[in-house]
Design an enzyme around this catalytic site. Sequence first.
Site, PDB file in Angstrom:
ATOM      1  CB  ALA A  71     -23.579  42.506   9.013  1.00 25.68           C
ATOM      2  N   GLY A 116     -24.539  43.339   4.092  1.00 23.26           N
ATOM      3  CA  GLY A 116     -25.746  42.650   4.643  1.00 23.26           C
ATOM      4  C   GLY A 116     -27.118  43.327   4.091  1.00 23.26           C
ATOM      5  CD  GLU A 119     -24.178  39.705   2.098  1.00 23.53           C
ATOM      6  OE1 GLU A 119     -24.096  40.109   2.983  1.00 23.53           O
ATOM      7  OE2 GLU A 119     -23.627  38.661   1.666  1.00 23.53           O
ATOM      8  CD  GLU A 139     -19.918  42.458   2.730  1.00 22.27           C
ATOM      9  OE1 GLU A 139     -19.573  42.795   1.682  1.00 22.27           O
ATOM     10  OE2 GLU A 139     -20.906  42.105   2.972  1.00 22.27           O
TER      11      GLU A 139
HETATM   12  N1  COA Z   1     -23.034  48.686  11.401  1.00 21.42           N
HETATM   13  C1  COA Z   1     -23.088  49.218  12.627  1.00 21.42           C
HETATM   14  N2  COA Z   1     -23.382  50.669  12.785  1.00 21.42           N
HETATM   15  C2  COA Z   1     -23.354  51.245  11.395  1.00 21.42           C
HETATM   16  C3  COA Z   1     -23.375  50.668  10.404  1.00 21.42           C
HETATM   17  C4  COA Z   1     -23.088  49.198  10.185  1.00 21.42           C
HETATM   18  N3  COA Z   1     -22.948  48.610   9.091  1.00 21.42           N
HETATM   19  N4  COA Z   1     -23.304  51.497   9.498  1.00 21.42           N
HETATM   20  C5  COA Z   1     -23.463  52.760   9.733  1.00 21.42           C
HETATM   21  N5  COA Z   1     -23.484  52.600  11.247  1.00 21.42           N
HETATM   22  C6  COA Z   1     -23.790  53.713  12.242  1.00 21.42           C
HETATM   23  C7  COA Z   1     -22.480  54.500  12.404  1.00 21.42           C
HETATM   24  O1  COA Z   1     -21.628  53.864  13.395  1.00 21.42           O
HETATM   25  C8  COA Z   1     -23.138  55.796  12.951  1.00 21.42           C
HETATM   26  O2  COA Z   1     -23.469  55.488  14.313  1.00 21.42           O
HETATM   27  P1  COA Z   1     -22.924  56.652  15.531  1.00 21.42           P
HETATM   28  O3  COA Z   1     -23.902  57.879  15.183  1.00 21.42           O
HETATM   29  O4  COA Z   1     -23.375  56.218  16.760  1.00 21.42           O
HETATM   30  O5  COA Z   1     -21.829  56.577  15.346  1.00 21.42           O
HETATM   31  C9  COA Z   1     -24.417  55.843  12.280  1.00 21.42           C
HETATM   32  O6  COA Z   1     -24.530  54.508  11.824  1.00 21.42           O
HETATM   33  C10 COA Z   1     -24.628  56.806  11.254  1.00 21.42           C
HETATM   34  O7  COA Z   1     -23.466  56.450  10.188  1.00 21.42           O
HETATM   35  P2  COA Z   1     -22.307  57.360   9.869  1.00 21.42           P
HETATM   36  O8  COA Z   1     -21.090  56.584   9.203  1.00 21.42           O
HETATM   37  O9  COA Z   1     -22.212  58.511  10.708  1.00 21.42           O
HETATM   38  O10 COA Z   1     -23.177  58.132   8.345  1.00 21.42           O
HETATM   39  P3  COA Z   1     -22.460  58.656   7.181  1.00 21.42           P
HETATM   40  O11 COA Z   1     -23.543  59.045   6.146  1.00 21.42           O
HETATM   41  O12 COA Z   1     -21.159  59.642   7.503  1.00 21.42           O
HETATM   42  O13 COA Z   1     -21.723  57.473   6.412  1.00 21.42           O
HETATM   43  C11 COA Z   1     -21.804  55.001   5.409  1.00 21.42           C
HETATM   44  C12 COA Z   1     -22.867  56.273   5.817  1.00 21.42           C
HETATM   45  C13 COA Z   1     -22.955  54.075   5.014  1.00 21.42           C
HETATM   46  C14 COA Z   1     -21.049  55.510   4.051  1.00 21.42           C
HETATM   47  C15 COA Z   1     -21.029  54.627   6.465  1.00 21.42           C
HETATM   48  O14 COA Z   1     -22.034  54.507   7.830  1.00 21.42           O
HETATM   49  C16 COA Z   1     -20.596  53.420   6.327  1.00 21.42           C
HETATM   50  O15 COA Z   1     -19.332  53.196   5.846  1.00 21.42           O
HETATM   51  N6  COA Z   1     -20.917  52.319   7.107  1.00 21.42           N
HETATM   52  C17 COA Z   1     -20.751  51.021   7.106  1.00 21.42           C
HETATM   53  C18 COA Z   1     -20.979  50.407   5.632  1.00 21.42           C
HETATM   54  C19 COA Z   1     -20.353  48.761   5.573  1.00 21.42           C
HETATM   55  O16 COA Z   1     -18.980  48.756   5.602  1.00 21.42           O
HETATM   56  N7  COA Z   1     -21.285  47.712   5.696  1.00 21.42           N
HETATM   57  C20 COA Z   1     -20.883  46.389   5.541  1.00 21.42           C
HETATM   58  C21 COA Z   1     -20.790  45.789   6.810  1.00 21.42           C
HETATM   59  S1  COA Z   1     -20.231  44.053   6.524  1.00 21.42           S
END
Ligand code: COA
Length: 265
Positions: A71, A116, A119, A139
Amino acid sequence: MMSELQTMQNVLVAREGHLAIVTVNRPSKLNALDDATIAELDAVFAAIDRDDTVGAVILTGAGEKAFVAGADISVLSKQGVLDGKDNSLRGQAMMLRIENSKKPVIAAINGFALGGGLELALACDVRFAAKTAKLGLPEVSLGIIPGYGGTQRLPRLCGTGVALQLILTGDPVTADEALRVGLVNGVFEPTELLAGCKAVALRMISRGPQALALAKQMVRRGAHLSMHDGLQLEADSFGIISSTAEFKEGMAAFLEKRKPTWLRT
Ligand code: COA
């Protein structure tokens, strides 16, 4: 179907014969689900359900890094008690639409399937992952809980122990580990994933469309029923399917030693 979906930005629909390929398309945000994307997915799957020419669906994410990374956290961070519940219900409703769709839906997990995103994959009928994919419910590391069905679908699919490990650690698993615990049906090299999913989809498309829809419905509805009621429902539907033109064609084709021709316009 295409005309009503042409204006969509965050979800793309491509057709290859009777196959529909649905792509979540926010690669700069790793395809995170914001409100617009959830609404578009909901509209796409509603349209697909109404379209008799669609035989099966593959759901995947744009770009090479992510299926769906969750999400959208920037949206979640602003929610309060009431809109938090509404947000959960909206996401759940979209995923229920996929789960209850008449068409088989295959998740092609081409990268991160987190929160999400996992999910969403859990609401699909069958899941295949690229070897490089990471799947998890992180989460609790954000101080929240899964809200789009993860606490309910994951234990039903993989058992309580596996589900609680993923949910309580928040740590993702590799595609191979996901295969071992039954979270995905198969693992492919990243470049082979889509072809692998298409091959399975085409097997399904070669079968009777009404039989597919009813068989899926039996499994989905049966999950909420006792064994006794589920078996009754199956018997009722087994009777009903015998009234269809598809039944007559399937039986006749076998007896005449030819391939059946299904009614898909
Ligand atoms: N919601 C909003 N934005 C997200 C996102 C999410 N769930 N997951 C990734 N993004 C965005 C990042 O903020 C970043 O945006 P920006 O370039 O404007 O800063 C872009 O996507 C790229 O992500 P980034 O974190 O730079 O890539 P990465 O390769 O370093 O890391 C992940 C990848 C997946 C490990 C990391 O993005 C992450 O932990 N995301 C959240 C995962 C999460 O907790 N999901 C559950 C949500 S309930």
